[in-house]
Design an enzyme around this catalytic site. Structure first.
Site, PDB file in Angstrom:
ATOM      1  N   THR A 132       0.882  -1.183   0.000  1.00  0.00           N
ATOM      2  CA  THR A 132       0.000   0.000   0.000  1.00  0.00           C
ATOM      3  C   THR A 132       0.916   1.229   0.000  1.00  0.00           C
ATOM      4  O   THR A 132       1.358   1.670  -1.046  1.00  0.00           O
ATOM      5  CB  THR A 132      -0.973   0.004   1.200  1.00  0.00           C
ATOM      6  OG1 THR A 132      -0.234  -0.136   2.404  1.00  0.00           O
ATOM      7  CG2 THR A 132      -1.994  -1.092   1.077  1.00  0.00           C
ATOM      8  N   LYS A 149       4.001  -6.942   4.008  1.00  0.00           N
ATOM      9  CA  LYS A 149       3.789  -5.540   3.672  1.00  0.00           C
ATOM     10  C   LYS A 149       3.520  -4.753   4.950  1.00  0.00           C
ATOM     11  O   LYS A 149       3.001  -5.283   5.924  1.00  0.00           O
ATOM     12  CB  LYS A 149       2.660  -5.364   2.645  1.00  0.00           C
ATOM     13  CG  LYS A 149       1.300  -5.869   3.005  1.00  0.00           C
ATOM     14  CD  LYS A 149       0.467  -4.916   3.808  1.00  0.00           C
ATOM     15  CE  LYS A 149       0.362  -3.552   3.151  1.00  0.00           C
ATOM     16  NZ  LYS A 149      -0.392  -2.641   4.067  1.00  0.00           N
ATOM     17  N   THR A 202       1.729  -8.721  13.078  1.00  0.00           N
ATOM     18  CA  THR A 202       1.497  -7.370  12.605  1.00  0.00           C
ATOM     19  C   THR A 202       1.308  -7.361  11.096  1.00  0.00           C
ATOM     20  O   THR A 202       1.970  -8.098  10.387  1.00  0.00           O
ATOM     21  CB  THR A 202       2.693  -6.486  12.978  1.00  0.00           C
ATOM     22  OG1 THR A 202       3.144  -6.845  14.275  1.00  0.00           O
ATOM     23  CG2 THR A 202       2.325  -5.043  12.971  1.00  0.00           C
ATOM     24  N   GLU A 251       5.670   4.315   7.272  1.00  0.00           N
ATOM     25  CA  GLU A 251       5.193   5.440   6.478  1.00  0.00           C
ATOM     26  C   GLU A 251       6.021   6.691   6.733  1.00  0.00           C
ATOM     27  O   GLU A 251       6.133   7.167   7.855  1.00  0.00           O
ATOM     28  CB  GLU A 251       3.715   5.702   6.765  1.00  0.00           C
ATOM     29  CG  GLU A 251       2.839   4.640   6.117  1.00  0.00           C
ATOM     30  CD  GLU A 251       1.352   4.848   6.355  1.00  0.00           C
ATOM     31  OE1 GLU A 251       0.574   4.270   5.596  1.00  0.00           O
ATOM     32  OE2 GLU A 251       0.989   5.565   7.291  1.00  0.00           O
ATOM     33  N   ASN A 311      -0.830  10.462   5.808  1.00  0.00           N
ATOM     34  CA  ASN A 311      -2.011  10.077   6.568  1.00  0.00           C
ATOM     35  C   ASN A 311      -3.074  11.150   6.711  1.00  0.00           C
ATOM     36  O   ASN A 311      -4.165  10.886   7.198  1.00  0.00           O
ATOM     37  CB  ASN A 311      -1.601   9.557   7.946  1.00  0.00           C
ATOM     38  CG  ASN A 311      -0.985   8.186   7.820  1.00  0.00           C
ATOM     39  OD1 ASN A 311      -1.644   7.277   7.354  1.00  0.00           O
ATOM     40  ND2 ASN A 311       0.278   8.066   8.173  1.00  0.00           N
TER      41      ASN A 311
END
Lengths: 409, 409
Positions: A155, A181, A192, A278, A404
């Site tokens: 993603t 991922k 996780t 991220e 985000n």
């Protein structure tokens, strides 16, 4: 023990094929579905999110793993998480598995499904089914197919994550591979995010579950990106037995060998996820040694890498060590700050900044140099016992916020 | 009950003076020390950080509050936190209190001290003492002095935070005022950050402690900025009795009146802190109703405002409601998502997005309009009981990262 890393990821072990396709579920101009398949039936095991709000696919897979029946395939999509989707979400899992049954002739209840992406949005079932039909014609036992699958499940990941190793069990060569991922909504409270492991070892299902449950504690459960435990965390392992070793039915030397290989593979994928969090620019590692108990060591190291303030300091190469001590202090582990030593470490050097309750004077330029590396470690000696643990996270950056603040668009 | 807000902050109540000065402890060209003083001895109470790593000043104040002796003054500095500073840090507290004793003739063990700023750095004792000497000549019982004190204790706060109210107790007018500072390393796990309240009410010390301990649970303990529970969190209240009401010695109507005023003042300061979190552009409120227990309601609402992903969505005006459900799911409270309704609310409107396990279709433009307000509420109906709670936080922005990536410079 010895093992060798090899190419191929989830396709490295004998008898495993993979594929991927552009199903246009939410992303465009990229692959967003993957399938891993073994014609030979597999023993399977898994660990799943501890979040009370479990995605439909998590519930689906838990049922399969608990059933004791063999597993043949796992179908993954990226873009939509199929979480908070009620009955319609559950039905999407069933429709996907039924499509695999029609296309490949394996029972629907041998097909795991996994999803990652936006929560609270329904999956387009027609696109999923079309994706399965298309993928069932392109399955390949090739390294390229394994790599392509690991890319389709990404993603916000910036790199795909896969690994495979070979090792010897009772004179037979065994292979274990995997893909995973990240990279947001990642916090250790079970396994996780998504990780899929394939192996040709012959092993009893209960021991497979025990091995993976055990290894997860010091690998996937020791990473955090943002403290948000996902609704979808899924780790599945499939073992099809084609290595033809004597089936592992107790915790003998073969079991220990397998467990070590499993630890190596899971640790590799977990570290890769943490470093590719991220917006991350660095892998942030916390190693706590000489803690009273193993659980204290885990709690303390996780608190350090989990603190927003610590993560921002790592991003800024700011040796503001008080933030790490502060995070340890609220972790829930009890200790005396007067026992503690704290160091910064990286490939650029090692520097002590706190010594048994007292801050040390240090060279700020040297501290910046150490913290400028791609992998930075906070090393803490508790001087209270003999247990240790290592946790992995990443720095907190502008890009985390950017990614985000408008993830859905 | 009725009460009136008045000017003056910590100086509003009878007999309380305040002052501030430029001590150049770490900041330059701004005030960085403040003192609040009552010539009349005060009953005092406090709540302190639950962090195992407690700053020297926290340990100093805990000792004073526990001693049962009256309190006369509190001296606060910003810039350096006096945490992780060993014996030298403790001695700095003693030196500060001794300077007040010399200058104002009150016992050193009646002087509380509080610090906020960088952890792991020693306070310059000579500057602290010079600051006390200077401030002891400029104490004033004026609204301006109260406001100036509330400004001197700021660190990354963008606005000062003060309030005062008057109310009637047994025919006597009582005043309660306070000041507080945020705005990073803020997470509810006891009282939070620095807050100082002054009142002229006459009340038994044990009841004062009970009232503040009780009120903190639904005010300061319900806010979070970044999940980091500070080493320095301190809330002190001083009551000098000059209102001349009949001393409150049991939980009568007068006690309830005082408790309500205390709740109003603490809630005001707590909300102000949350909305002024580091880098924040908005106040982010979560209201959970019809929960099984009060503690469930608190845990759920705190998890919502504490999630980085939720906070980033609030910043981006992204009605990505799955993130709020995800945070509730990992909060530790057990519930069934099929019971839950979730709404977004602000002065711009109200919108339901999730209904008993199923996502609702909604107008994205209208959602953005609601979320663009300065105060945004996520309202959750659990349909599992009758308890409710409200938590406050703020959005996660680029500026939070910027502020914290190099806080020390």
């Amino acid at each position: 023990m010895e093992f060798t890393t090899v190419e191929g990821g989830v396709c490295a072990a004998k008898g495993f094929a993979a594929t991927s396709c552009e199903a246009n579920i939410k992303y465009e101009d990229r692959t967003d579905m993957a399938m891993v398949y073994s014609k030979n039936p597999c023993e399977c095991a898994g660990t799943f999110t501890s979040n009370v709000v479990k995605a439909a696919c998590v519930q689906w897979d838990q049922k399969i793993v608990a059933s004791g029946k063999p597993m043949h395939a796992v179908v993954v999509n990226s873009g939509i998480a199929n979480a908070c989707t009620g009955q319609e979400g559950w039905d999407a899992c069933g429709a996907t598995a039924a499509a695999v049954e029609r296309a490949l002739g394996v029972p629907a209840d041998s097909v795991a499904v996994a999803s990652t992406g936006v929560i609270g949005m329904q999956l387009p079932v027609d696109k999923l089914v079309a994706g399965v039909e298309s993928m069932s014609k392109t399955l390949e036992e090739s390294a390229a197919a394994g790599t392509a699958a690991s890319k389709a499940i990404m993603t916000t990941d910036t790199v795909n994550k896969e690994i495979a190793v070979t090792f010897s069990v009772g004179g037979k060569m065994v292979t274990l591979g995997g893909m995973a991922k990240g990279s947001g909504m990642i916090h250790p409270n079970m396994c996780t995010m998504l990780a899929f492991l394939t192996t040709d070892i012959r092993i009893d299902k209960a021991l497979l579950q025990e091995a993976i449950g055990d290894v997860v504690k010091d690998t996937f459960n020791m990473i955090t990106v943002d403290g948000d435990t996902s609704t979808n965390d899924t780790l599945l392992i499939m073992a099809n037995g084609l290595a033809e070793n004597a089936t592992i039915i107790d915790k003998n030397e073969d079991y220990q060998t397998f467990r070590e290989a499993l630890f190596f593979v899971c640790r590799y994928l977990a570290r890769k996820m943490a470093g590719d969090g991220e917006g991350a620019t660095k892998l942030f590692e916390a190693k706590v040694v000489n803690a009273k108990t193993k659980e204290d060591a885990r709690i303390l190291s996780r608190a350090i890498v989990g603190s927003n303030l610590s993560k921002a300091a790592i991003y800024g190469c700011d040796a503001n060590f008080g933030r790490f001590l502060c995070a340890m202090g609220y972790s829930g582990s009890d200790f005396d700050q007067n026992d503690v030593e704290l160091f910064f470490e990286s490939e650029n050097g090692r520097l002590q900044v706190f010594d048994h309750g007292t801050p040390l004077a240090f060279d700020e330029d040297y501290a910046v140099k150490i913290m400028s590396a791609d992998e930075v470690t906070v090393f803490v000696d508790m001087h209270e016992g003999s247990e240790e643990a290592t946790a992995w996270g990443c720095d907190l950056t502008y890009d985390y916020v950017k990614i985000n603040a408008d993830y859905r668009s």
